[in-house]
Design an enzyme around this catalytic site. Structure first.
Site, PDB file in Angstrom:
ATOM      1  N   ARG A 254       0.811  -1.216   0.000  1.00 44.49           N
ATOM      2  CA  ARG A 254       0.000   0.000   0.000  1.00 44.49           C
ATOM      3  C   ARG A 254       0.847   1.271   0.000  1.00 44.49           C
ATOM      4  O   ARG A 254       0.394   2.318  -0.469  1.00 44.49           O
ATOM      5  CB  ARG A 254      -0.935  -0.008   1.207  1.00 44.49           C
ATOM      6  CG  ARG A 254      -1.981  -1.115   1.141  1.00 44.49           C
ATOM      7  CD  ARG A 254      -2.900  -1.079   2.349  1.00 44.49           C
ATOM      8  NE  ARG A 254      -3.919  -2.106   2.286  1.00 44.49           N
ATOM      9  CZ  ARG A 254      -4.889  -2.241   3.169  1.00 44.49           C
ATOM     10  NH1 ARG A 254      -4.965  -1.404   4.197  1.00 44.49           N
ATOM     11  NH2 ARG A 254      -5.779  -3.197   3.050  1.00 44.49           N
TER      12      ARG A 254
ATOM     13  N   ASP B 299     -14.912   8.796   9.914  1.00 40.87           N
ATOM     14  CA  ASP B 299     -13.840   7.830   9.697  1.00 40.87           C
ATOM     15  C   ASP B 299     -12.521   8.568   9.850  1.00 40.87           C
ATOM     16  O   ASP B 299     -12.466   9.802   9.744  1.00 40.87           O
ATOM     17  CB  ASP B 299     -13.948   7.197   8.302  1.00 40.87           C
ATOM     18  CG  ASP B 299     -13.218   5.866   8.225  1.00 40.87           C
ATOM     19  OD1 ASP B 299     -13.875   4.816   8.348  1.00 40.87           O
ATOM     20  OD2 ASP B 299     -11.976   5.871   8.062  1.00 40.87           O
TER      21      ASP B 299
END
Length: 288
Positions: free
Chosen positions: A45, A157
């Site tokens: 990632r 979030d």
């Protein structure tokens, strides 16, 4: 200042020491545990961040973050990279069925003296917004048949990337398969662009009722109302240790009105906590 060496991407890896620094940082900042088995995932990632910063190797990246003062600028991107954002429309569908059949009717009965009370629902780990918009669809269906309440939905979030998608309300067409066909017709708009991947967008009427904001659940306080009716916190506590789980749940429950509901993921538990709630269904708790 160290000089970074150019390393072929396939041969470049995070050192155990640098992965440990990243894991410690993420644990301190957002409570997510990154065991050594996650090192390859983090590498995969992070490669995009290396390209974006024009850095030749993981060593150069960690040098920038930890030794050359880049952490303040990079932290939000690092959090975006390592957080897992698994979400689906109507995930664990029995919770939405219960919300429609029992939770909302109970909440409305408790406020029968109010004219069209405002129900506040909070998706506290909203990811890309599928959960928040599922809540919106369910409440919109109820409101079509009983015009005796209003509703507002908050999605929060820690990842700014997923919040941006939630705000746009655009999703790959294959992702909305769990949405019942009649709801698809009422609440989704299909992209008409030829040659591109099929996409859908949540209708403006629902997007206006859902707002998204960044929130780190590890913060010591949350800047939101304390009369929330329903809070969804599903499938995120599994990434926290026991102490952080209890602290997060305690803070969230303090934002529920008496009689309000907290919904956890079916794989999660509140065993061992002393928080003033009672269990009313699998993974569903009511504030006393």
């Amino acid at each position: 200042m160290s000089t970074a060496r150019l390393v072929p991407a396939d041969d470049d890896h995070l050192s155990h020491a640098d992965f440990g620094k990243i894991a410690t940082l993420i644990g301190q900042e957002v409570g997510i545990r990154l065991p050594p088995t996650k090192r390859m995932m983090v590498e995969g990632r992070l490669r995009r961040r290396l390209r974006a910063l024009d850095l030749p190797s993981f060593d150069a990246y960690c040098d920038y973050v930890f030794r050359r003062g880049g952490l303040d600028q990079e932290l939000v991107y690092l959090i975006n990279v390592v957080t897992t954002n698994k979400t689906d429309f109507f995930r664990e569908a029995e919770h939405f069925e219960l919300m429609q059949s029992t939770l909302v009717p109970n909440l409305l009965r408790a406020r029968s003296g109010e004219r069209r009370p405002l129900l506040k629902v909070w998706s506290a780990a909203s990811s890309t917004g599928a959960e928040a918009y599922t809540i919106a669809m369910v409440l919109a269906e109820m409101a079509r048949h009983q015009d005796n309440f209003k509703y507002a939905i908050l999605g929060t979030d820690v990842s700014t990337d997923v919040l941006a998608q939630g705000t746009r309300g655009v999703y790959p067409a294959e992702q909305i398969a769990p949405v019942p066909q009649d709801m698809q017709s009422r609440y989704l708009m299909w992209s008409r662009q030829s040659g591109s991947r099929a996409e859908v967008r949540i209708v403006p009427e629902l997007r206006r009722l859902v707002r998204f904001q960044r929130l780190n659940l590890m913060d010591s306080a949350y800047p939101y109302d304390r009369d929330v009716d329903i809070i969804f916190l599903r499938n995120v506590l599994i990434y926290f240790d026991k102490a952080d789980q209890a602290a997060v749940i305690g803070r969230l429950v303090s934002h529920l009105r008496p009689g309000g509901y907290l919904l956890l993921g079916h794989s999660e538990s509140m065993i061992g906590t002393t928080i003033p709630v009672r269990q009313v269904a699998p993974a569903v708790f009511q504030r006393l």
